[in-house]
Design an enzyme around this catalytic site. Structure first.
Site, PDB file in Angstrom:
ATOM      1  N   ASP A  71       0.804  -1.227   0.000  1.00 13.66           N
ATOM      2  CA  ASP A  71       0.000   0.000   0.000  1.00 13.66           C
ATOM      3  C   ASP A  71       0.841   1.282   0.000  1.00 13.66           C
ATOM      4  O   ASP A  71       2.009   1.273   0.382  1.00 13.66           O
ATOM      5  CB  ASP A  71      -0.863   0.058   1.272  1.00 13.66           C
ATOM      6  CG  ASP A  71      -1.989  -0.950   1.260  1.00 13.66           C
ATOM      7  OD1 ASP A  71      -1.995  -1.839   0.395  1.00 13.66           O
ATOM      8  OD2 ASP A  71      -2.859  -0.835   2.140  1.00 13.66           O
ATOM      9  N   HIS A 216       3.615  -2.302   3.157  1.00 14.52           N
ATOM     10  CA  HIS A 216       3.726  -0.960   2.570  1.00 14.52           C
ATOM     11  C   HIS A 216       5.036  -0.829   1.816  1.00 14.52           C
ATOM     12  O   HIS A 216       6.113  -0.926   2.431  1.00 14.52           O
ATOM     13  CB  HIS A 216       3.643   0.097   3.681  1.00 14.52           C
ATOM     14  CG  HIS A 216       2.337   0.075   4.408  1.00 14.52           C
ATOM     15  ND1 HIS A 216       2.088  -0.794   5.455  1.00 14.52           N
ATOM     16  CD2 HIS A 216       1.202   0.777   4.222  1.00 14.52           C
ATOM     17  CE1 HIS A 216       0.847  -0.606   5.888  1.00 14.52           C
ATOM     18  NE2 HIS A 216       0.279   0.342   5.160  1.00 14.52           N
TER      19      HIS A 216
HETATM   20 NI    NI Z   1      -2.592   3.077   3.508  1.00 15.38          NI
END
Ligand code: NI
Length: 260
Positions: A71, A216
């Protein structure tokens, strides 16, 4: 997912996939997408990605599948992550933030994500908590990001992840209108908090059959955790797939998914 709110300053310092992102907290004015000549773009995409999105023939009803998701990018470490995944023949799903896509010079990383067979998903324009927005702002967050990614890659995204996992009936309705399924996760690596590759590898490595793992790609330590993670999951006999491959089809717009 949480990284944006928690360490905005750090994020601004390290991200950008070669360019510095403009980070806003409020509703932002539309930035015109960098549009290529349509003929040139079509030709380029044709050579880059014949038939995308082309799911491989993988049956997750019978195989031990896990979906890795990244992400908040594209960021400075996305290129390196894409190299790693390419070299290992692994596909993942990238939930991109519109502002980061806009800061990705020439859409380099965004195009690579698509061209190399990964799934690309909508993670809003500026990583705001969607249930708190007006109808207009909510629509902007999803549609503007979708339009920008489409202008760069020719691909209309079919999955989204609400920032912070925060959703509501109104968010679901807007996602449905935009043709986006809501994809949450079943394994949280907390990689935004614990910037230690071995810890991220261990947590992600706990994924069971059908898991969706949250990570991430804006953190160097997360990308550093990936080689060990791929080794670990391969040793356990897992096949790594995109979200659509995990479900064997494009997930239904508006519906929420956390694992297979
Ligand atoms: Ni996020």
């Amino acid at each position: 997912m949480w990284a944006w709110g928690v360490s905005l300053a750090m994020l601004m310092a390290v991200t950008g996939c070669g360019a510095r992102p403009v980070v806003h907290r409020g509703h932002v004015a539309a930035r015109p997408p960098a549009v290529m000549d349509p003929g040139k773009l079509a030709k380029k995409l044709e050579s880059m990605q014949p038939g995308w999105p082309r799911a491989r023939r993988i049956d997750c009803a019978h195989l031990k599948c896990v979906a890795l998701t990244f992400d908040d990018g594209p960021g400075d470490y996305t290129d390196g992550l894409l190299d790693l995944l390419r070299d290992r023949g692994v596909r993942a799903t990238f939930f991109v933030v519109g502002q980061m896509v806009a800061a990705d010079k020439g859409g380099h990383c965004t195009r690579r994500i698509v061209a190399e067979g990964h799934e690309i998903g909508n993670h809003s324009w500026s990583h705001l908590s969607l249930p708190e927005l007006s109808d207009h702002a909510l629509r902007f967050q999803l549609k503007h990001t979708g339009d920008l990614v489409e202008s760069l890659t020719g691909v209309r995204m079919r999955v989204m992840r609400p920032p912070y996992g925060a959703t509501s009936r109104r968010v679901a309705a807007e996602a449905r209108r935009e043709g986006l399924a809501q994809i949450l996760w079943s394994v949280d690596t907390l990689d935004w908090r614990d910037r230690v590759p071995a810890v991220v590898t261990r947590r992600a490595g706990r994924a069971g059959v059908g898991a969706i793992v949250l990570m991430h790609d804006i953190h160097r330590t997360t990308v550093e955790a990936v080689p060990g993670l791929l080794d670990l999951l391969a040793k356990k006999g897992y096949t790594l797939v995109t979200i659509s491959e995990l479900y064997g089809r494009t997930p239904a717009p508006g519906r929420m998914y956390t694992a297979r």
